[in-house]
Scaffold this active site. Structure first.
Site, PDB file in Angstrom:
ATOM      1  N   LYS A 172       9.569 -37.607 -30.331  1.00 11.09           N
ATOM      2  CA  LYS A 172      10.064 -38.239 -29.101  1.00 11.09           C
ATOM      3  C   LYS A 172      10.200 -37.181 -28.019  1.00 11.09           C
ATOM      4  O   LYS A 172      11.116 -36.366 -28.022  1.00 11.09           O
ATOM      5  CB  LYS A 172      11.411 -38.938 -29.306  1.00 11.09           C
ATOM      6  CG  LYS A 172      11.616 -39.926 -28.153  1.00 11.09           C
ATOM      7  CD  LYS A 172      13.033 -40.206 -27.795  1.00 11.09           C
ATOM      8  CE  LYS A 172      13.740 -39.205 -26.948  1.00 11.09           C
ATOM      9  NZ  LYS A 172      13.210 -39.004 -25.582  1.00 11.09           N
ATOM     10  N   GLY A 225      17.771 -29.457 -27.690  1.00 16.37           N
ATOM     11  CA  GLY A 225      18.314 -30.005 -26.455  1.00 16.37           C
ATOM     12  C   GLY A 225      19.734 -29.531 -26.223  1.00 16.37           C
ATOM     13  O   GLY A 225      20.124 -28.452 -26.684  1.00 16.37           O
ATOM     14  N   SER A 226      20.502 -30.349 -25.531  1.00 17.54           N
ATOM     15  CA  SER A 226      21.839 -29.916 -25.114  1.00 17.54           C
ATOM     16  C   SER A 226      22.860 -30.079 -26.239  1.00 17.54           C
ATOM     17  O   SER A 226      22.638 -30.809 -27.209  1.00 17.54           O
ATOM     18  CB  SER A 226      22.265 -30.741 -23.905  1.00 17.54           C
ATOM     19  OG  SER A 226      22.342 -32.102 -24.278  1.00 17.54           O
ATOM     20  N   GLY A 230      23.131 -32.922 -29.110  1.00 20.59           N
ATOM     21  CA  GLY A 230      23.021 -32.415 -30.481  1.00 20.59           C
ATOM     22  C   GLY A 230      24.153 -32.919 -31.357  1.00 20.59           C
ATOM     23  O   GLY A 230      23.946 -33.310 -32.511  1.00 20.59           O
ATOM     24  N   GLU A 247      18.793 -27.028 -32.362  1.00 23.02           N
ATOM     25  CA  GLU A 247      18.481 -25.891 -31.471  1.00 23.02           C
ATOM     26  C   GLU A 247      19.064 -26.243 -30.113  1.00 23.02           C
ATOM     27  O   GLU A 247      18.487 -27.030 -29.366  1.00 23.02           O
ATOM     28  CB  GLU A 247      16.965 -25.714 -31.368  1.00 23.02           C
ATOM     29  CG  GLU A 247      16.304 -25.251 -32.645  1.00 23.02           C
ATOM     30  CD  GLU A 247      16.476 -23.756 -32.908  1.00 23.02           C
ATOM     31  OE1 GLU A 247      17.184 -23.082 -32.142  1.00 23.02           O
ATOM     32  OE2 GLU A 247      15.892 -23.286 -33.895  1.00 23.02           O
ATOM     33  N   CYS A 281      16.441 -21.838 -22.955  1.00 24.44           N
ATOM     34  CA  CYS A 281      17.661 -21.736 -23.763  1.00 24.44           C
ATOM     35  C   CYS A 281      18.026 -20.282 -24.013  1.00 24.44           C
ATOM     36  O   CYS A 281      19.194 -19.940 -24.101  1.00 24.44           O
ATOM     37  CB  CYS A 281      17.473 -22.470 -25.080  1.00 24.44           C
ATOM     38  SG  CYS A 281      16.001 -21.903 -25.959  1.00 24.44           S
ATOM     39  N   GLU A 370      26.377 -23.558 -19.992  1.00 25.41           N
ATOM     40  CA  GLU A 370      24.980 -23.192 -19.744  1.00 25.41           C
ATOM     41  C   GLU A 370      24.586 -23.724 -18.366  1.00 25.41           C
ATOM     42  O   GLU A 370      24.881 -24.873 -18.033  1.00 25.41           O
ATOM     43  CB  GLU A 370      24.116 -23.842 -20.820  1.00 25.41           C
ATOM     44  CG  GLU A 370      22.660 -23.508 -20.717  1.00 25.41           C
ATOM     45  CD  GLU A 370      21.838 -24.230 -21.778  1.00 25.41           C
ATOM     46  OE1 GLU A 370      22.048 -25.437 -21.974  1.00 25.41           O
ATOM     47  OE2 GLU A 370      20.989 -23.580 -22.401  1.00 25.41           O
TER      48      GLU A 370
HETATM   49  P1  NAD Z   1      19.046 -33.332 -23.718  1.00 25.46           P
HETATM   50  O1  NAD Z   1      20.031 -33.104 -24.795  1.00 25.46           O
HETATM   51  O2  NAD Z   1      19.471 -34.074 -22.508  1.00 25.46           O
HETATM   52  O3  NAD Z   1      17.785 -34.140 -24.278  1.00 25.46           O
HETATM   53  C1  NAD Z   1      17.025 -33.647 -25.358  1.00 25.46           C
HETATM   54  C2  NAD Z   1      16.340 -34.817 -26.036  1.00 25.46           C
HETATM   55  O4  NAD Z   1      17.323 -35.641 -26.646  1.00 25.46           O
HETATM   56  C3  NAD Z   1      15.549 -35.721 -25.085  1.00 25.46           C
HETATM   57  O5  NAD Z   1      14.332 -36.080 -25.713  1.00 25.46           O
HETATM   58  C4  NAD Z   1      16.459 -36.915 -24.950  1.00 25.46           C
HETATM   59  O6  NAD Z   1      15.790 -38.106 -24.645  1.00 25.46           O
HETATM   60  C5  NAD Z   1      17.068 -36.982 -26.329  1.00 25.46           C
HETATM   61  N1  NAD Z   1      18.316 -37.736 -26.423  1.00 25.46           N
HETATM   62  C6  NAD Z   1      19.244 -37.938 -25.425  1.00 25.46           C
HETATM   63  N2  NAD Z   1      20.262 -38.704 -25.898  1.00 25.46           N
HETATM   64  C7  NAD Z   1      19.972 -38.984 -27.190  1.00 25.46           C
HETATM   65  C8  NAD Z   1      20.639 -39.725 -28.191  1.00 25.46           C
HETATM   66  N3  NAD Z   1      21.803 -40.334 -27.965  1.00 25.46           N
HETATM   67  N4  NAD Z   1      20.070 -39.794 -29.415  1.00 25.46           N
HETATM   68  C9  NAD Z   1      18.892 -39.184 -29.669  1.00 25.46           C
HETATM   69  N5  NAD Z   1      18.207 -38.469 -28.754  1.00 25.46           N
HETATM   70  C10 NAD Z   1      18.741 -38.372 -27.529  1.00 25.46           C
HETATM   71  O7  NAD Z   1      18.452 -31.908 -23.368  1.00 25.46           O
HETATM   72  P2  NAD Z   1      17.444 -31.547 -22.173  1.00 25.46           P
HETATM   73  O8  NAD Z   1      18.252 -31.586 -20.922  1.00 25.46           O
HETATM   74  O9  NAD Z   1      16.204 -32.361 -22.284  1.00 25.46           O
HETATM   75  O10 NAD Z   1      17.036 -30.055 -22.533  1.00 25.46           O
HETATM   76  C11 NAD Z   1      17.728 -28.946 -22.081  1.00 25.46           C
HETATM   77  C12 NAD Z   1      18.589 -28.389 -23.185  1.00 25.46           C
HETATM   78  O11 NAD Z   1      17.755 -28.021 -24.288  1.00 25.46           O
HETATM   79  C13 NAD Z   1      19.311 -27.131 -22.783  1.00 25.46           C
HETATM   80  O12 NAD Z   1      20.649 -27.213 -23.201  1.00 25.46           O
HETATM   81  C14 NAD Z   1      18.558 -26.042 -23.557  1.00 25.46           C
HETATM   82  O13 NAD Z   1      19.315 -24.904 -23.827  1.00 25.46           O
HETATM   83  C15 NAD Z   1      18.162 -26.764 -24.785  1.00 25.46           C
HETATM   84  N6  NAD Z   1      17.053 -26.064 -25.466  1.00 25.46           N
HETATM   85  C16 NAD Z   1      17.322 -25.319 -26.586  1.00 25.46           C
HETATM   86  C17 NAD Z   1      16.308 -24.604 -27.218  1.00 25.46           C
HETATM   87  C18 NAD Z   1      16.606 -23.766 -28.438  1.00 25.46           C
HETATM   88  O14 NAD Z   1      15.669 -23.290 -29.067  1.00 25.46           O
HETATM   89  N7  NAD Z   1      17.849 -23.526 -28.816  1.00 25.46           N
HETATM   90  C19 NAD Z   1      15.001 -24.660 -26.725  1.00 25.46           C
HETATM   91  C20 NAD Z   1      14.760 -25.427 -25.566  1.00 25.46           C
HETATM   92  C21 NAD Z   1      15.797 -26.123 -24.959  1.00 25.46           C
END
Ligand code: NAD
Length: 466
Positions: A172, A225-226, A230, A247, A281, A370
């Site tokens: 996704k 993601g965030s 997470g 992550e 990140c 962040e």
């Molecule tokens: P986000 O958490 O908003 O979204 C990430 C994903 O989760 C998207 O595909 C989103 O549609 C999905 N999502 C949202 N709500 C959900 C739910 N309730 N259930 C299941 N899936 C859901 O993050 P973002 O804004 O897209 O990305 C930025 C974040 O990602 C930053 O915090 C960054 O640090 C992190 N990131 C971490 C790494 C790492 O390796 N640690 C790498 C890249 C990005």
């Protein structure tokens, strides 16, 4: 441009009847409309992945599985320029950065392709009467929930080892950036990856993401993601007691001691803090500077950073959030050395000028959260103990860095810093072969390298009485 879902080896419209409007962040103009998967679509994608798991994918010799992943890497490489251009348009990142991302994607598939026939179990010495073995089996259908900052890079990081281990997958992509994942799906068939092994279901997190996490046939989730999302994903995984890799974000400190090679630091700091407009990140986001250096380094940094031309942030919402954080810090006494808002002469696009800030009050959001933007905080420290305490005070623990010529100090700090990776006298070190991941709020589990493959196997113990 209109795009559909990729399920069971074919593109098809979503049954949900809803679409995502994808914008070009550099112009704010619509770029594409993409079908948004609903629960029924996600269900069908997972069912297709479950069928493929029992079907021809499971029947392949491991070396043949690897060969097909090498073919997939070659297919990506062949169209890498097109994919880089699409990635650059969808994310707003400069084309040169998107090309680098694609080179990393190809390397990631090759690294994992080579590992497909090298995942070995063990024999356990129990004594003369029992032969005990471990078998590494594919985990099953895996869910890959991705962020928008490196859409194909993050896809490759978890999908390539999952496929190498014999799993099938439902991917996704983030709402903002589904285009390259769909273009990637077009390459699967010619590489000999059977229908259903990889499915791509763009959609919202609340609908498609949650349906995926809840699906009874999903055996494991890799989420990038965030922190807030997470935690939610982990709560959903807990209801079914399935493994997750999280992550998450970072607030990564870079410690600069008075004996550091400042020329080397200045060469590294621009990519470290400002690549991908700081939306990384593992970006350096807090520069902790030993007190005697602060004035000199701040002056040299402003000279180097103030004129940088960066790509835009991903969305208006993201820019508004950063502006709020900067305004709150400024009201609390922070000093903006350069930047602090949209650059002059950019009326369209979600651009944000490269920003250096000092005297940030410790309680404000800019100091604690962040930022995910081209904003670097400068903070003085007195000695090693003070630097360590400040670095470890953050709730996150993804990466920490140390610039010093004192090797013993560097290694003492490497042990004591609370981070999944520590980089000495450089930044963005590592590669496909080296594990990455977080501690504390940055999550857990390791991706890349051989540890990254182990996320996608489960160990079966086999004992035989002789
Ligand atoms: P986000 O958490 O908003 O979204 C990430 C994903 O989760 C998207 O595909 C989103 O549609 C999905 N999502 C949202 N709500 C959900 C739910 N309730 N259930 C299941 N899936 C859901 O993050 P973002 O804004 O897209 O990305 C930025 C974040 O990602 C930053 O915090 C960054 O640090 C992190 N990131 C971490 C790494 C790492 O390796 N640690 C790498 C890249 C990005």
């Amino acid at each position: 441009m209109r795009a559909e879902l990729f399920v069971d080896g074919a593109f098809r419209p979503a049954t949900s009847g809803t679409r995502l409007l994808v914008l070009d962040p550099a112009s704010e103009e619509p770029l594409a409309e993409v079908d948004a998967a609903g629960p029924v679509d996600v269900h069908e994608a997972v069912e297709a992945a479950a069928r493929a798991l029992r079907g021809p994918w499971a029947g392949l010799a491991t070396a043949e599985r690897g060969a097909r992943l090498f073919a997939l890497a070659a297919g990506i490489e062949r169209v890498a320029e097109d994919l880089a251009r699409l990635e650059a348009r969808n994310t707003g990142k400069p084309l040169a950065e998107a090309r680098d991302d694609l080179a990393g994607v190809v390397k990631t598939f090759r690294y994992n392709a080579g590992a497909a026939d090298k995942l070995e179990g063990a024999t356990i010495p129990l004594g003369p009467e029992v032969l005990d073995l471990t078998l590494l089996e594919p985990l099953g259908v895996t869910a890959h929930i991705l962020p928008w900052n490196f859409p194909l890079g993050m896809l490759a990081r978890s999908l390539a080892p999952a496929l190498a281990a014999g799993c099938t997958a439902v991917v996704k992509p983030a709402e903002e950036t589904p285009l390259t994942a769909l273009a990637f799906a077009e390459l699967l068939a010619e590489a000999g990856i059977p229908p259903g092994v990889v499915n791509v279901v763009p959609g919202t997190g609340e609908v498609a993401g949650e349906a995926l996490c809840r699906h009874p046939l999903v055996a494991g989730i890799t989420f990038t993601g965030s922190v807030a999302t997470g935690r939610r994903v982990m709560a959903l995984a807990a209801e079914r007691a399935i493994p997750v890799v999280l992550e998450l974000g970072g607030k990564n400190p870079l410690l600069v001691f008075a004996d550091a090679d400042l020329d080397r630091l200045l060469a590294e700091i621009v990519p470290a803090a400002f690549e991908n407009a700081g939306q990384v990140c593992s970006a350096a986001s807090r520069l902790l500077i030993q007190a005697p250096l602060v004035e000199e380094l701040a002056t040299r940094l402003v000279e180097r950073v103030a004129g940088l031309e960066l790509g835009p942030l991903i969305s208006a919402a993201q820019r508004a959030r950063v502006l709020d954080m900067v305004a709150e810090a400024r009201a609390g006494g922070a000093r903006i050395l350069c930047g602090g808002g949209p650059p002059a002469g950019r009326p369209r696009g979600f651009f944000f000028a490269p920003t250096l800030v000092c005297d940030v009050p410790p309680g404000c959001r800019l100091a604690r959260e962040e930022v995910f933007a081209p904003v670097l905080l400068l903070e003085p420290f007195t000695d090693e103990a003070d630097a360590l305490a400040r670095a470890n005070a953050a709730g996150f623990g993804l990466v920490a860095g140390v610039f010093t010529r004192d090797l013993s100090r560097a290694l003492r700090l490497a042990r004591a810093l609370e981070a999944g990776s520590v980089w000495i006298n450089g930044w963005y070190l590592g590669g496909q072969q080296a594990p990455t991941g977080g501690v504390k709020d940055s999550g857990f589990g390791r991706e890349r390298g051989l540890p990254g493959l182990l996320n996608y196997v489960r160990i079966k113990n086999l004992a035989i009485r002789l």
